[in-house]
Design an enzyme around this catalytic site. Structure first.
Site, PDB file in Angstrom:
ATOM      1  N   GLN A  52       0.830  -1.205   0.000  1.00  0.00           N
ATOM      2  CA  GLN A  52       0.000   0.000   0.000  1.00  0.00           C
ATOM      3  C   GLN A  52       0.865   1.255   0.000  1.00  0.00           C
ATOM      4  O   GLN A  52       0.565   2.233  -0.689  1.00  0.00           O
ATOM      5  CB  GLN A  52      -0.926   0.006   1.218  1.00  0.00           C
ATOM      6  N   PRO A  72      -5.131  -6.465   5.447  1.00  0.00           N
ATOM      7  CA  PRO A  72      -5.642  -7.318   4.373  1.00  0.00           C
ATOM      8  C   PRO A  72      -4.643  -8.427   4.045  1.00  0.00           C
ATOM      9  O   PRO A  72      -3.432  -8.198   4.023  1.00  0.00           O
ATOM     10  CB  PRO A  72      -5.778  -6.343   3.189  1.00  0.00           C
ATOM     11  N   ASP A 118     -10.821   2.613   1.488  1.00  0.00           N
ATOM     12  CA  ASP A 118      -9.756   3.525   1.904  1.00  0.00           C
ATOM     13  C   ASP A 118      -8.519   3.414   1.019  1.00  0.00           C
ATOM     14  O   ASP A 118      -7.761   4.374   0.874  1.00  0.00           O
ATOM     15  CB  ASP A 118      -9.380   3.274   3.369  1.00  0.00           C
ATOM     16  N   GLN A 119      -8.309   2.228   0.387  1.00  0.00           N
ATOM     17  CA  GLN A 119      -7.128   2.045  -0.455  1.00  0.00           C
ATOM     18  C   GLN A 119      -7.231   2.799  -1.779  1.00  0.00           C
ATOM     19  O   GLN A 119      -6.223   3.034  -2.449  1.00  0.00           O
ATOM     20  CB  GLN A 119      -6.899   0.556  -0.726  1.00  0.00           C
ATOM     21  N   HIS A 138     -10.904   4.401   8.671  1.00  0.00           N
ATOM     22  CA  HIS A 138      -9.724   4.386   7.802  1.00  0.00           C
ATOM     23  C   HIS A 138      -9.940   5.270   6.586  1.00  0.00           C
ATOM     24  O   HIS A 138      -9.045   6.008   6.163  1.00  0.00           O
ATOM     25  CB  HIS A 138      -9.420   2.955   7.355  1.00  0.00           C
TER      26      HIS A 138
END
Length: 367
Positions: A59, A87, A277-278, A300
């Site tokens: 990430q 994750p 959120d990613q 998040h």
């Protein structure tokens, strides 16, 4: 800390100017050297030296590798592939990565027709790593972007057309435990979804590992290309204690993963709580207006929006959609909800800053 060092190594090839990057430090500062004193290296390694999440390293590293380099990069990441409080790598590979490529990179070849590898991301799992020893090893080949990334448009969920299950076991964990997880997950799903939806299960025996582990990932794919997931993770330590901790029995793990997927589906969003959120940082960097329909808004995601607005000056607008004719849509202004979530369906909009790789354009990136 490993993620910070990784980003510096990817972008400038040395750690000059980085201060305070140590355990228990309360302050971090970074001064980048002039470009002519920076040397890009072809391979950059990041090692948590624990079972710390490789997915979290990815990430942090991916935006830097795409937007802050002029040459291709080989990432060598070591730690946990399937770790708690993050994750699982399989989620990154089966949910995040294809969504990112299909949405943000769908037109990347048009940006530079002479460079067909622009934006290519090729991951390889060398070894799995589980708690507590870790030892996972993932390599990712990433080619930098020259042009901008497309805005994301995920506002139509469509219908679930298939559910894929990956159930794995390693070390002293038996095949019957993975089978039990899988069957329990399928049974839980079929109590809520039509039996006409195909469920494809894959039980994997991981042999190249340093420790024992077991877990499960369920991915629902929709007619509009959305991917939503549910997962659960077990370890050998809680397997030995499973008589005392019923929630860690293989069958219960399968049911927990299925319930998580069902909840994400019931929320009505195009992305699940782990993906929303990613996507935020890439929405901020994209060219044009992005729109993502999410379910319950996680803390998040709220934090990611605050960070993205602070660092890029991109502006986000989050609207909680009406759940009935009697309820009006409202802008989300509160930062906190119950259990770190604001319930309901939310439309997240952002006009991106059209960021381009400054090392390939000789600018500060924003046009």
């Amino acid at each position: 800390m490993t993620g910070i060092l990784l980003c510096v190594d990817i972008s400038v090839g040395n750690r000059y100017g980085l201060k305070g990057c140590r355990l228990e430090s309360l302050q971090l500062s970074y001064y980048q050297r002039p470009e002519n004193n920076c040397v890009e290296v072809n391979t950059v390694a990041g090692d948590t030296q624990t079972a710390g999440s490789i997915s979290l390293l990815l990430q942090a590293a991916l935006p830097v590798a795409l937007f802050a380099r002029s040459t291709p990069l080989k990432l060598v990441l070591k730690g946990g592939t399937n770790a708690t409080f993050a994750p699982q790598y399989d989620y990154w590979a089966q949910v995040f990565l294809p969504t990112f490529q299909e949405q943000f990179l769908k037109n990347y070849k048009k940006n530079n027709n002479d460079n067909k590898d622009e934006g290519k991301i090729q991951p390889t799992v060398v070894r799995r790593g589980y708690f507590p020893q870790g030892g996972g090893h993932v390599e990712v080949q990433i080619d930098p972007l020259q042009g901008t990334i497309c805005p994301v448009k995920l506002v139509q969920r469509g219908e679930v057309q298939q559910i894929d299950i990956r159930s794995y076991y390693a070390g002293t964990i038996t095949p019957s435990m993975a089978q039990e997880m899988t069957e329990a997950a399928i049974d839980e799903l079929q109590q809520e979804i039509p039996r006409s939806i195909p469920i494809k299960a894959n039980i994997v025996h991981e042999t190249n590992v340093l420790d024992s582990g077991y877990g499960i990932l369920l991915v629902a794919k929709t007619t509009t290309g959305c991917r939503l997931a549910g997962s659960a993770l077990g370890t050998i330590s809680n397997y030995r204690k499973r008589k005392k901790a019923k929630q860690q029995q293989p069958g219960q793990l399968g049911r927990v993963a299925a319930q998580e997927l069902l909840k994400n589906l019931q929320d009505g969003g195009c992305v699940d709580e782990w993906l929303q959120d990613q996507l935020i940082i890439f929405m901020a960097l994209a060219e044009g207006e992005s729109e993502v329909l999410a379910g319950s808004l996680t803390l998040h995601t709220q934090t990611a929006i605050w960070v993205a607005e602070t660092l890029t000056n991109a502006k986000f607008d989050v609207t909680r959609l009406a759940s009935s004719d009697k309820e009006a849509a409202t802008r989300t202004t509160t930062r906190y909800g119950q259990n770190g979530r604001i319930t309901g369906k939310h439309l997240i909009r952002c006009t991106g800053i059209r960021f381009k790789n400054p090392k390939l354009h000789g600018t500060k990136g924003k046009e």
